[in-house]
Design a protein around this motif. Structure first.
Motif, PDB file in Angstrom:
ATOM      1  N   THR A   1      45.174  -8.948  63.716  1.00 48.32           N
ATOM      2  CA  THR A   1      44.862  -7.831  62.832  1.00 48.32           C
ATOM      3  C   THR A   1      45.735  -7.922  61.593  1.00 48.32           C
ATOM      4  N   ILE A   2      45.121  -7.703  60.440  1.00 50.83           N
ATOM      5  CA  ILE A   2      45.860  -7.616  59.180  1.00 50.83           C
ATOM      6  C   ILE A   2      45.585  -6.240  58.592  1.00 50.83           C
ATOM      7  N   MET A   3      46.660  -5.536  58.248  1.00 55.17           N
ATOM      8  CA  MET A   3      46.535  -4.200  57.650  1.00 55.17           C
ATOM      9  C   MET A   3      47.336  -4.191  56.355  1.00 55.17           C
ATOM     10  N   ASN A   4      46.754  -3.678  55.308  1.00 58.07           N
ATOM     11  CA  ASN A   4      47.432  -3.577  54.013  1.00 58.07           C
ATOM     12  C   ASN A   4      47.588  -2.118  53.617  1.00 58.07           C
ATOM     13  N   GLU A   5      48.714  -1.812  53.002  1.00 54.87           N
ATOM     14  CA  GLU A   5      48.981  -0.473  52.480  1.00 54.87           C
ATOM     15  C   GLU A   5      49.694  -0.614  51.142  1.00 54.87           C
ATOM     16  N   LEU A   6      49.390   0.275  50.229  1.00 54.54           N
ATOM     17  CA  LEU A   6      50.078   0.349  48.943  1.00 54.54           C
ATOM     18  C   LEU A   6      51.137   1.434  49.041  1.00 54.54           C
ATOM     19  N   VAL A   7      52.382   1.120  48.666  1.00 52.64           N
ATOM     20  CA  VAL A   7      53.466   2.095  48.736  1.00 52.64           C
ATOM     21  C   VAL A   7      53.349   3.037  47.536  1.00 52.64           C
ATOM     22  N   LEU A   8      53.026   4.278  47.829  1.00 50.25           N
ATOM     23  CA  LEU A   8      52.830   5.316  46.815  1.00 50.25           C
ATOM     24  C   LEU A   8      54.044   6.245  46.773  1.00 50.25           C
ATOM     25  N   PRO A   9      54.160   7.067  45.728  1.00 51.97           N
ATOM     26  CA  PRO A   9      55.339   7.949  45.618  1.00 51.97           C
ATOM     27  C   PRO A   9      55.595   8.817  46.854  1.00 51.97           C
ATOM     28  N   ASN A  10      54.548   9.291  47.509  1.00 51.52           N
ATOM     29  CA  ASN A  10      54.720  10.142  48.685  1.00 51.52           C
ATOM     30  C   ASN A  10      55.269   9.378  49.896  1.00 51.52           C
ATOM     31  N   ASP A  11      55.275   8.040  49.820  1.00 53.31           N
ATOM     32  CA  ASP A  11      55.761   7.199  50.916  1.00 53.31           C
ATOM     33  C   ASP A  11      57.234   6.837  50.768  1.00 53.31           C
ATOM     34  N   THR A  12      57.861   7.240  49.654  1.00 59.09           N
ATOM     35  CA  THR A  12      59.201   6.754  49.348  1.00 59.09           C
ATOM     36  C   THR A  12      60.269   7.830  49.451  1.00 59.09           C
ATOM     37  N   ASN A  13      61.520   7.353  49.516  1.00 59.08           N
ATOM     38  CA  ASN A  13      62.669   8.254  49.497  1.00 59.08           C
ATOM     39  C   ASN A  13      63.144   8.425  48.048  1.00 59.08           C
ATOM     40  N   THR A  14      64.294   9.053  47.857  1.00 55.54           N
ATOM     41  CA  THR A  14      64.783   9.326  46.502  1.00 55.54           C
ATOM     42  C   THR A  14      65.235   8.067  45.756  1.00 55.54           C
TER      43      THR A  14
ATOM     44  N   SER B   1      64.502  -4.069  62.607  1.00 53.05           N
ATOM     45  CA  SER B   1      65.525  -4.165  61.578  1.00 53.05           C
ATOM     46  C   SER B   1      64.858  -4.261  60.217  1.00 53.05           C
ATOM     47  N   PHE B   2      65.443  -3.572  59.254  1.00 53.12           N
ATOM     48  CA  PHE B   2      64.904  -3.583  57.902  1.00 53.12           C
ATOM     49  C   PHE B   2      65.693  -4.609  57.097  1.00 53.12           C
ATOM     50  N   LYS B   3      65.079  -5.760  56.844  1.00 57.70           N
ATOM     51  CA  LYS B   3      65.771  -6.873  56.184  1.00 57.70           C
ATOM     52  C   LYS B   3      65.803  -6.726  54.673  1.00 57.70           C
ATOM     53  N   GLN B   4      64.742  -6.198  54.109  1.00 53.01           N
ATOM     54  CA  GLN B   4      64.613  -6.057  52.657  1.00 53.01           C
ATOM     55  C   GLN B   4      64.074  -4.666  52.350  1.00 53.01           C
ATOM     56  N   PRO B   5      64.589  -4.014  51.302  1.00 53.69           N
ATOM     57  CA  PRO B   5      63.971  -2.738  50.918  1.00 53.69           C
ATOM     58  C   PRO B   5      62.573  -2.989  50.361  1.00 53.69           C
ATOM     59  N   ILE B   6      61.681  -2.077  50.655  1.00 53.91           N
ATOM     60  CA  ILE B   6      60.309  -2.164  50.158  1.00 53.91           C
ATOM     61  C   ILE B   6      60.181  -1.092  49.083  1.00 53.91           C
ATOM     62  N   LYS B   7      59.736  -1.494  47.919  1.00 61.16           N
ATOM     63  CA  LYS B   7      59.768  -0.632  46.743  1.00 61.16           C
ATOM     64  C   LYS B   7      58.438   0.063  46.475  1.00 61.16           C
ATOM     65  N   LEU B   8      58.526   1.165  45.746  1.00 59.82           N
ATOM     66  CA  LEU B   8      57.367   1.870  45.229  1.00 59.82           C
ATOM     67  C   LEU B   8      56.478   0.868  44.484  1.00 59.82           C
ATOM     68  N   GLY B   9      55.199   0.867  44.803  1.00 63.34           N
ATOM     69  CA  GLY B   9      54.250  -0.034  44.155  1.00 63.34           C
ATOM     70  C   GLY B   9      54.031  -1.340  44.893  1.00 63.34           C
ATOM     71  N   ASP B  10      54.895  -1.665  45.870  1.00 66.58           N
ATOM     72  CA  ASP B  10      54.698  -2.890  46.653  1.00 66.58           C
ATOM     73  C   ASP B  10      53.467  -2.745  47.542  1.00 66.58           C
ATOM     74  N   VAL B  11      52.864  -3.860  47.859  1.00 65.54           N
ATOM     75  CA  VAL B  11      51.771  -3.893  48.825  1.00 65.54           C
ATOM     76  C   VAL B  11      52.344  -4.432  50.127  1.00 65.54           C
ATOM     77  N   ILE B  12      52.139  -3.683  51.194  1.00 61.08           N
ATOM     78  CA  ILE B  12      52.613  -4.060  52.519  1.00 61.08           C
ATOM     79  C   ILE B  12      51.483  -4.755  53.257  1.00 61.08           C
ATOM     80  N   THR B  13      51.787  -5.896  53.856  1.00 57.56           N
ATOM     81  CA  THR B  13      50.837  -6.573  54.731  1.00 57.56           C
ATOM     82  C   THR B  13      51.465  -6.628  56.113  1.00 57.56           C
ATOM     83  N   ILE B  14      50.777  -6.059  57.077  1.00 59.16           N
ATOM     84  CA  ILE B  14      51.246  -6.068  58.467  1.00 59.16           C
ATOM     85  C   ILE B  14      50.291  -6.955  59.256  1.00 59.16           C
ATOM     86  N   GLU B  15      50.842  -7.984  59.879  1.00 59.40           N
ATOM     87  CA  GLU B  15      50.060  -8.882  60.728  1.00 59.40           C
ATOM     88  C   GLU B  15      50.464  -8.624  62.174  1.00 59.40           C
TER      89      GLU B  15
END
Length: 173
Positions: free
Chosen positions: A13-26, A64-78
């Motif tokens: 399964t491949i799932m993609n999500e776009l990181v939007l402002p409501n998904d982020t911290n300060t 474990s969170f190896k890298q921060p994921i930024k606003l506007g990044d596209v997440i791909t989960i395999e």
């Protein structure tokens, strides 16, 4: 229920999500809880593909969170099933973060989720056998038994002395 033997590719399964402002911290980084939610969905879809049944999350291994994921990044989960047991399956997830404008792509997370197949009454039911095909799938399949024993020890469902696969890593017979 089908007793058909399945391959890991059947559950891929491949799932993609776009990181939007409501998904982020300060800090404009993706909140960990949101990522875990998306990972749970992708893993559940993979487990359902293997089981052809409703599945429920039984455990989540260390994430474990190896890298921060930024606003506007596209997440791909395999996600794909790495091993089936009697009524449960282990699913491996790899998470990638991609900044499309810059062309950068980094692996941010990997994890294992365990799901149990249930019938309409919520009772556990047997799942199809998994037959690994590639070298990587065979390695993940073999390691799944050790990971399962560690999960069972940590949850108090198995005594360390009964973890034969884990003990074999540390002690010569």
């Amino acid at each position: 229920m089908s007793t058909k033997v399945k391959s890991p590719k059947d559950s891929f399964t491949i799932m993609n999500e776009l990181v939007l402002p409501n998904d982020t911290n300060t800090l404009n980084n993706l909140m960990g809880g949101r990522l875990l939610h998306w990972m749970d969905i992708a893993a559940a879809i993979s487990a359902q593909k293997h089981c052809n049944r409703i599945v429920v999350t039984a455990s989540v291994d260390n994430v474990s969170f190896k890298q921060p994921i930024k606003l506007g990044d596209v997440i791909t989960i395999e996600a794909k099933v790495t091993r089936s047991f009697n009524t449960s399956v282990e699913v491996r997830l790899d998470v990638w973060a991609e900044n499309i404008p810059s062309g950068s792509r980094v692996k941010s997370n990997e994890a294992y989720y365990t799901f149990v197949a249930v019938d309409q009454s919520g009772r556990t039911i047997p799942v199809p056998e998994l037959k690994p095909e590639t070298e990587e799938e065979i390695e993940l399949f073999a390691g799944a038994l050790r990971r399962r024993q560690l999960r069972l020890i940590l949850s108090g469902k198995m005594l360390p002395n009964d973890a034969i696969e884990l003990k074999a890593l540390f002690f010569k017979e």
